[in-house]
Design a protein around this motif. Structure first.
Motif: not given
Ligand SMILES: [Zn+2]
Length: 258
Positions: A134-135, A143-145, A210-213
């Motif tokens: 969950h972000s 930056n949980i990714a 897009g940031l998470v990607r």
């Protein structure tokens, strides 16, 4: 994404995972028992909805997906960056203060809840591990990714290059207007050379998916698929915290190794 529907319960799945041994679903808000503004398949216990309706919604969704309630693990989501390994011993529980779950145990179902924040499905076909993250923007700020990629390496022996990532329905750059202060924070945490802020009509808009990607790519994930479904644009199917002024439900994202 593929849209499936049985007995009024509708969900989306990423294409390309058929036969991979991972069961997953992004449940829409359709087919549940909750009254407005939580109509209808609200899976959030803490949004002010009638709890009997929330329980009924879980029963209906699990029934269509062929999952037993005792198999499910959920976290209490706090917009942090903590990712937890869970196994058989955790089924039927709610894990405290966690925004990502991963498992290597078949039959352990992971369920997280969303309304605009980014759901990330992570899967390692080699090491047989699956996770849901969950972000929201706070999760992205922490930056949980990347934390999830690290957790897969530590707990499942996953190499980042072997991870498959699916970014599910979330608020898109079409709808996510942000203030200058938040824009500053985002600029500082964005991977080098990634433009995720767009100015138009005097406002600033954030491309959170897009940031998470970009964060996943920076962490070494090479296979990333975006749903390109904006929750705020499609409130007929998805709950949107923004588009519905904070008075809405939560939809579920679910994953399990078969
Ligand atoms: Zn939109």
């Amino acid at each position: 994404m593929l849209r499936k529907e049985t007995n009024g319960i509708a969900w989306h799945e990423f294409e390309g995972l058929e036969g991979s041994g991972v069961i997953h679903a992004f449940l829409t808000r359709l087919g549940g028992a909750s009254a407005p503004p939580f109509d209808t398949l609200n899976l959030g216990h803490t949004v002010g909805d009638d709890l009997a309706a929330v329980e009924e919604n879980h029963e209906r969704a699990f029934a269509e997906l062929g999952i037993r309630r005792e198999q499910v693990v959920s976290p209490y989501q706090v917009h942090g960056a903590h990712v937890r390994l869970v196994s058989q011993a955790h089924t039927g529980t709610t894990q405290p203060a966690t925004d990502g779950l991963l498992t290597t145990t078949p039959g352990v179902a992971l369920l997280l809840r969303f309304a605009d924040c980014v759901p990330i499905l992570l899967f390692d076909a080699k090491q047989r591990a699956v996770g849901i993250i969950h972000s929201g923007w706070k999760g992205a700020a922490g930056n949980i990714a990347a934390a999830a990629v690290t957790a897969f390496a530590r707990h499942a022996g996953s190499r980042p290059g072997d991870l498959w990532a699916g970014i599910g329905p979330a608020i898109g750059p079409c709808c996510y207007e942000v203030g200058e202060e938040m824009a500053d924070t985002i600029s500082q945490i964005s991977p080098e050379g990634i433009g995720v802020l767009r100015r138009r009509e005097g406002g600033l808009y954030l491309d959170l998916p897009g940031l998470v990607r970009a964060q996943l790519a920076e962490a070494g994930v090479q296979q990333i698929t975006l749903s390109d479904v904006c929750t705020a644009c499609h409130t007929g199917e998805w709950f949107s915290h923004r588009a519905e002024n904070g008075r809405t439900g939560r939809f579920g994202a679910l994953a399990m190794l078969a």
